[in-house]
Design a protein around this motif. Structure first.
Motif, PDB file in Angstrom:
ATOM      1  N   LEU A 129     -62.984 -45.852  33.058  1.00  0.00           N
ATOM      2  CA  LEU A 129     -61.658 -46.338  32.681  1.00  0.00           C
ATOM      3  C   LEU A 129     -61.415 -46.155  31.189  1.00  0.00           C
ATOM      4  CD1 LEU A 129     -59.023 -47.744  33.439  1.00  0.00           C
ATOM      5  CD2 LEU A 129     -60.190 -49.927  33.075  1.00  0.00           C
ATOM      6  N   THR A 130     -62.433 -46.450  30.380  1.00  0.00           N
ATOM      7  CA  THR A 130     -62.323 -46.253  28.938  1.00  0.00           C
ATOM      8  C   THR A 130     -62.088 -44.782  28.623  1.00  0.00           C
ATOM      9  OG1 THR A 130     -63.816 -48.117  28.576  1.00  0.00           O
ATOM     10  CG2 THR A 130     -63.488 -46.618  26.723  1.00  0.00           C
ATOM     11  N   TYR A 131     -62.744 -43.907  29.358  1.00  0.00           N
ATOM     12  CA  TYR A 131     -62.574 -42.464  29.162  1.00  0.00           C
ATOM     13  C   TYR A 131     -61.118 -42.069  29.386  1.00  0.00           C
ATOM     14  CZ  TYR A 131     -64.337 -37.728  28.759  1.00  0.00           C
ATOM     15  OH  TYR A 131     -64.607 -36.472  28.302  1.00  0.00           O
ATOM     16  N   VAL A 132     -60.538 -42.571  30.468  1.00  0.00           N
ATOM     17  CA  VAL A 132     -59.141 -42.262  30.775  1.00  0.00           C
ATOM     18  C   VAL A 132     -58.228 -42.817  29.688  1.00  0.00           C
ATOM     19  CG1 VAL A 132     -57.262 -42.691  32.408  1.00  0.00           C
ATOM     20  CG2 VAL A 132     -59.537 -42.066  33.255  1.00  0.00           C
ATOM     21  N   LEU A 133     -58.475 -44.061  29.262  1.00  0.00           N
ATOM     22  CA  LEU A 133     -57.644 -44.675  28.223  1.00  0.00           C
ATOM     23  C   LEU A 133     -57.769 -43.944  26.890  1.00  0.00           C
ATOM     24  CD1 LEU A 133     -58.196 -48.460  29.007  1.00  0.00           C
ATOM     25  CD2 LEU A 133     -56.140 -47.098  29.420  1.00  0.00           C
ATOM     26  N   VAL A 134     -58.980 -43.563  26.530  1.00  0.00           N
ATOM     27  CA  VAL A 134     -59.187 -42.834  25.280  1.00  0.00           C
ATOM     28  C   VAL A 134     -58.467 -41.486  25.327  1.00  0.00           C
ATOM     29  CG1 VAL A 134     -60.940 -41.597  23.927  1.00  0.00           C
ATOM     30  CG2 VAL A 134     -61.305 -43.980  24.563  1.00  0.00           C
ATOM     31  N   THR A 135     -58.537 -40.816  26.471  1.00  0.00           N
ATOM     32  CA  THR A 135     -57.833 -39.535  26.603  1.00  0.00           C
ATOM     33  C   THR A 135     -56.331 -39.729  26.432  1.00  0.00           C
ATOM     34  OG1 THR A 135     -59.556 -38.663  28.049  1.00  0.00           O
ATOM     35  CG2 THR A 135     -57.429 -37.547  28.101  1.00  0.00           C
ATOM     36  N   ALA A 136     -55.782 -40.761  27.066  1.00  0.00           N
ATOM     37  CA  ALA A 136     -54.341 -41.024  26.939  1.00  0.00           C
ATOM     38  C   ALA A 136     -53.971 -41.334  25.495  1.00  0.00           C
ATOM     39  CB  ALA A 136     -53.946 -42.173  27.862  1.00  0.00           C
ATOM     40  N   ILE A 137     -54.775 -42.172  24.829  1.00  0.00           N
ATOM     41  CA  ILE A 137     -54.504 -42.505  23.426  1.00  0.00           C
ATOM     42  C   ILE A 137     -54.622 -41.264  22.550  1.00  0.00           C
ATOM     43  CG2 ILE A 137     -55.386 -43.790  21.429  1.00  0.00           C
ATOM     44  CD1 ILE A 137     -56.143 -46.018  23.474  1.00  0.00           C
ATOM     45  N   ALA A 138     -55.666 -40.471  22.778  1.00  0.00           N
ATOM     46  CA  ALA A 138     -55.878 -39.260  21.973  1.00  0.00           C
ATOM     47  C   ALA A 138     -54.725 -38.277  22.155  1.00  0.00           C
ATOM     48  CB  ALA A 138     -57.196 -38.602  22.336  1.00  0.00           C
TER      49      ALA A 138
END
Length: 191
Positions: A129-138
């Motif tokens: 989930l953090t991976y998905v959120l970090v990708t969206a933020i990035a």
């Protein structure tokens, strides 16, 4: 197998893997590693192998060990891909530093769970989930550039690649969940 023998095997495997680019450099100019590339490769490969050895010893069944392997591979791929080419844009894009949070969530979750299968499962799902959120933020911070004719192709590549990496963390979570159903109690054999 004792811990020292396992770590020796990890060191030998690391050395053998690093022979691949060393030999390739003798035959092609496409592979051009510097001394610091070899040091980085050795640290990352030995670190991942050692982490696997230590975590795999915590479980008492094969599913736990496979889950540990998948989780460690997910972390290894994250670090290697991010350092080599970057996960969003080039490796020089500062947004790529955000992916360190994924490793932090996975490691912190593993320690909080005391390496128990169900807790490890939750830690791996949290990392996905953090991976998905970090990708969206990035992607929100980073504006794709280049190839003006088809900018969505580049964005699609970023989304697909990051989706696959996030899925690897989720697979580790599923495997740890399965290991908890089998009844793997922590088996603390560190020495």
């Amino acid at each position: 197998m004792s811990l020292s023998k396992s770590l020796l095997l990890v060191a030998l495997a690391t050395g053998l893997l690093l022979l691949i680019p060393l030999v390739a450099m003798q035959y092609t100019a496409e592979v051009n590693w510097t001394f610091s590339d070899f040091v980085f490769g050795a640290v990352v490969l030995f670190g991942a192998g050692s982490t696997f050895v230590l975590i795999a010893r915590m479980g008492s069944n094969g599913t736990y060990r496979v889950a540990a392997g998948v989780g460690v591979v997910a972390g290894l791929l994250l670090v290697w891909a991010n350092a080599a080419v970057g996960l969003v844009g080039s490796e020089d894009n500062p947004a790529n530093l955000l992916y360190g949070g994924v490793l932090a969530v996975a490691l912190l979750g593993a320690f909080v769970a005391r390496f128990r299968p169900l807790g490890m499962s939750n830690a791996m799902f949290a990392a996905a989930l953090t991976y998905v959120l970090v990708t969206a933020i990035a992607l929100f911070v980073w504006t794709p550039s280049g190839e003006a004719a088809e900018p969505q192709v580049r964005l699609l590549n970023v989304l697909v690649a990051n989706g696959v990496f996030a899925a690897i963390w989720a697979v580790a979570g599923v495997l740890f969940r399965r290991a908890s159903a089998v009844g793997s109690a922590p088996n603390r054999q560190l020495a």
